[in-house]
Design a protein around this motif. Structure first.
Motif, PDB file in Angstrom:
ATOM      1  N   CYS A  74       0.830  -1.194   0.000  1.00 60.14           N
ATOM      2  CA  CYS A  74       0.000   0.000   0.000  1.00 60.14           C
ATOM      3  C   CYS A  74       0.873   1.256   0.000  1.00 60.14           C
ATOM      4  O   CYS A  74       0.685   2.175  -0.786  1.00 60.14           O
ATOM      5  N   ARG A  75       1.866   1.278   0.898  1.00 60.26           N
ATOM      6  CA  ARG A  75       2.769   2.435   0.977  1.00 60.26           C
ATOM      7  C   ARG A  75       3.471   2.665  -0.355  1.00 60.26           C
ATOM      8  O   ARG A  75       3.590   3.787  -0.830  1.00 60.26           O
ATOM      9  N   ARG A  78       1.191   4.069  -3.025  1.00 56.22           N
ATOM     10  CA  ARG A  78       0.950   5.492  -2.766  1.00 56.22           C
ATOM     11  C   ARG A  78       2.133   6.356  -3.182  1.00 56.22           C
ATOM     12  O   ARG A  78       1.981   7.539  -3.473  1.00 56.22           O
ATOM     13  N   GLY A  83      -0.408   6.028  -8.362  1.00 48.28           N
ATOM     14  CA  GLY A  83      -1.044   5.349  -7.236  1.00 48.28           C
ATOM     15  C   GLY A  83      -1.518   6.308  -6.157  1.00 48.28           C
ATOM     16  O   GLY A  83      -2.074   5.901  -5.143  1.00 48.28           O
ATOM     17  N   GLU A  84      -1.303   7.579  -6.426  1.00 45.91           N
ATOM     18  CA  GLU A  84      -1.591   8.583  -5.409  1.00 45.91           C
ATOM     19  C   GLU A  84      -3.059   8.558  -4.974  1.00 45.91           C
ATOM     20  O   GLU A  84      -3.377   8.648  -3.800  1.00 45.91           O
ATOM     21  N   ASN A  85      -3.946   8.427  -5.954  1.00 45.68           N
ATOM     22  CA  ASN A  85      -5.369   8.572  -5.644  1.00 45.68           C
ATOM     23  C   ASN A  85      -6.199   7.317  -5.858  1.00 45.68           C
ATOM     24  O   ASN A  85      -7.413   7.365  -5.789  1.00 45.68           O
ATOM     25  N   GLY A 107      -1.966   4.407   3.948  1.00 46.02           N
ATOM     26  CA  GLY A 107      -2.607   5.036   2.796  1.00 46.02           C
ATOM     27  C   GLY A 107      -3.862   4.346   2.313  1.00 46.02           C
ATOM     28  O   GLY A 107      -4.365   4.637   1.233  1.00 46.02           O
ATOM     29  N   THR A 109      -7.705   3.469   1.701  1.00 48.61           N
ATOM     30  CA  THR A 109      -8.900   4.298   1.613  1.00 48.61           C
ATOM     31  C   THR A 109      -9.963   3.738   2.541  1.00 48.61           C
ATOM     32  O   THR A 109     -10.758   4.457   3.126  1.00 48.61           O
ATOM     33  N   SER A 132     -14.285   7.471  -5.614  1.00 46.57           N
ATOM     34  CA  SER A 132     -12.954   7.779  -6.107  1.00 46.57           C
ATOM     35  C   SER A 132     -13.053   8.478  -7.448  1.00 46.57           C
ATOM     36  O   SER A 132     -12.308   9.397  -7.758  1.00 46.57           O
TER      37      SER A 132
END
Ligand code: C2E
Ligand code: MG
Ligand code: MG
Length: 606
Positions: A74-75, A78, A83-85, A107, A109, A132
């Motif tokens: 996940c990190r 991100r 992969g930011e959003n 990170g 959601t 999203s």
């Protein structure tokens, strides 16, 4: 709202990373059923590869995977620009606050705890994608701040600020087009109590679930616009808008309403869908809503007065026993003033001896003798005369005065018992109603043990009547609480049994002595359903080694039926009304065996 916002791509692509093949398989099946494309990865490294290669729309990450944990994946996702959003759903085996926080820190959601509820998975993913996607729309407009300013981060619902805009926009539109609109205020009943007892982490999840239910319930007849990023486009948009004002308060604004019937139907659907138990692992709390409704333009031509009146109507719904909806009417204002007055008067009543206890006999079916009495509080109001508890107990509950009132009741009952003892009466049991708020006091056990030693009352004479919903709300921790009370030597009864949601697995483990069949079932025994419920409760009590008691017996026919079915105790106007203390000595000497026999002869089925 334009279509591309609801359907981000032709078919969304979901990456599912889990080392358990079965989980991947099940997830795939659920998501493919929703017309999504599924890409699988059996470990963390494969997940990162697949993410870069496949550019999915959403990622599922199991936390425990060999090689690289889901949190690390996940990190890293991100950390990548693409992969930011992206929405990331973390799936953990534990739901303790810490590991959930860890997930969010990495990170995520959203998180899900195992076991995953497969039936809801597709819907949850749709929901995340939509949120999203809407988010991406905003982002394209480089307006991320707007999201934070207008949306509630917990539920992704529009927040109070959005609500104000929704309402103004819809009112303007209604005015222009000459249509009706409705504003609904939804407040969850007893949310604070539930939240305190299940813990705030679960409380948050409960709110998320509630908002999902609201959305899926209201989506059916109306497209809900989550984002009004394009105000020109949204300006002419009717439909239904949901928002979360904060805490447990939600709003729904409906435009283009043709009649109050439409609104009533929506309110009923909301109540139905919210009132199903909410599965939160070991807890399955039931959260009912109270809904207040104000109509435009009848109940207010501007936003402020509509809000005020919907709020008043919501309080009226609470006052009418919760789990219901009320349309605003002008009398309500008068009534809320009255409630306030009642609150003040009640404070005074407890100081100046306006409260008194009445006692209603309970008859043993086998012997016909009075073996116990239920203590029922009465308020002799100096101006208004006798006020029934149904009117002031809810007020006392809401204001917290019930704690003081409950303590007064116990003291009064014990004083009265000692007085009867001195008269040489046989030792009968007295049943005292304990309100949910009282039951939820963390120091109830200490209070009760202190009270028993101070008063000198034999604990075996006392039975506490607890409501089903109060003890079922947090089954696991209430087992302990009830056992502690039981260890004092008291008896425990479940009042109004059958009206809440009992979980049999808890009931079996609760140290309960008595099940009290709710009077609505007794009143309804002539119908097949009513009779079946009564039969079932009596059988259940027998199987669990508990006493059964029926209340609200008014007719010989009801008496005959209940005696026939082997209900252990009987209570109701047919035998005696609640009595002033002076009438109790005579009442407990009465022998009802002939009445029971006569009833069985007249109506007996066997
Ligand atoms: P409950 O505990 O279910 O009490 C039974 C209610 O049914 C009592 O109403 C009683 O008078 C009434 N009742 C008894 N027999 C009959 C009958 O044959 N027909 C009909 N129609 N009604 C019958 P009451 O006294 O008005 O009390 C209403 C509720 O107020 C109680 O319901 C209880 O929930 C609450 N309450 C009363 N006293 C106290 C108290 O001291 N503390 C607390 N926390 N709540 C109390
Ligand atoms: Mg009772
Ligand atoms: Mg009852």
């Amino acid at each position: 709202m334009s279509d591309h916002i609801d359907h981000p791509r032709q078919r969304p692509k979901i990456l599912v990373a889990d080392d358990d093949m079965n989980v991947r398989l099940l997830t795939r099946q659920c998501l493919e059923a929703e017309d999504m494309i599924v890409v699988e990865a059996p470990d963390g490294h494969a997940a990162l590869d697949a993410f870069v290669r496949e550019r999915p729309d959403l990622v599922f990450l199991d936390v425990e995977m060999p090689g690289m944990t889901g949190l690390e994946v996940c990190r890293r996702i991100r950390g990548m620009p693409q992969g930011e959003n992206i929405p990331i759903m973390i799936v953990t085996g534990s739901d303790d606050r810490e590991s959930i926080d860890e997930g969010f820190d990495a990170g995520a959601t959203q998180y899900k705890t195992k076991p995953v509820n497969w039936s809801l998975l597709g819907r949850d993913v749709q929901y995340m994608l939509r949120a999203s996607n809407a988010f991406n729309v905003l982002k394209r407009q480089e307006d991320r701040l707007r999201y934070l300013a207008y949306y509630d981060p917990l539920t992704s619902l529009p927040n109070r600020r959005s609500f104000n805009e929704q309402l103004h926009r819809i009112l303007k539109r209604s005015q222009r087009m000459g249509t009706y609109a409705a504003l609904m205020f939804i407040d969850l009943d007893n949310f604070k109590r539930i939240n305190d007892s299940i813990g705030h982490g679960r409380g948050d999840r409960l709110l998320v679930e509630i908002s999902k239910r609201l959305i899926s319930e209201l989506r059916e007849d109306d497209a809900i616009s989550y984002f009004t990023e394009n105000s020109a486009e949204a300006a002419d948009d009717g439909g239904t808008e949901i928002a979360r004002l904060g805490g447990d308060e939600f709003t729904v604004v409906v435009s283009d309403v043709h009649s109050t019937d439409d609104v009533e139907r929506i309110a009923r659907r909301i109540i139905d869908s919210l009132s199903d138990p909410i599965p939160l692992q070991t807890h399955n709390p039931v959260v009912t809503p109270s809904i207040g409704i104000a109509m435009y333009p009848q109940d207010g031509e501007d936003a402020d007065s509509l809000v005020r009146n919907a709020d008043t109507a919501m309080y009226a719904a609470k006052g009418d026993g919760r789990a219901c909806f009320r349309f605003y009417n002008e009398e309500m204002n008068a009534r809320s003033v009255e409630q306030l007055k009642l609150e003040e008067d009640l404070r005074e009543a407890m100081r100046s001896d306006q409260l008194e206890m009445h006692y209603q006999p309970q008859v043993e079916t086998l012997t016909g003798s009075v073996v116990s009495l239920e203590a029922l509080v009465r308020w002799k109001h100096p101006e208004r005369g006798m006020i029934p508890p149904g009117e002031f107990i809810p007020v006392a509950e809401r204001t917290g005065q019930i704690i003081e009132l409950g303590e007064w009741v116990l003291t009064e009952v014990s004083r009265q018992c000692l007085e009867w003892d001195n008269m040489g009466l046989a030792c009968f049991r007295v049943c005292v109603n304990i309100s949910p708020l009282q039951f939820n006091q963390p120091d109830l056990f200490h209070y009760m043990s202190g009270f028993l030693s101070r008063s000198g009352l034999d604990p075996e004479r006392l039975e506490l009547e607890l409501t089903e919903s109060a003890i079922m709300t947090d089954g696991e921790s209430n087992i302990k609480k009830l056992s502690q009370l039981k260890s004092l030597g008291l008896d425990l009864a479940v009042d109004d049994f059958g009206t809440g949601y009992s979980s049999l697995s808890y009931l079996r483990r609760f140290p309960i002595n008595t099940l009290k069949i709710d009077q609505s079932f007794v009143a309804d025994m002539r119908s097949a359903d009513g009779a079946a419920i009564v039969d079932a409760i009596i059988a259940l009590a027998k199987a669990l080694n508990m006493r059964s008691i029926a209340e609200g017996i008014e007719t010989q026919e009801q008496l005959a039926y209940l005696a026939d079915r082997g209900c252990d105790l009987l209570q109701g106007y047919y035998f005696a009304r609640p009595l002033v203390p002076e009438d109790v000595p005579k009442a407990v000497l009465r022998d009802y065996s002939e009445d029971i026999k006569a009833a069985r002869q007249a109506f007996g089925e066997s």
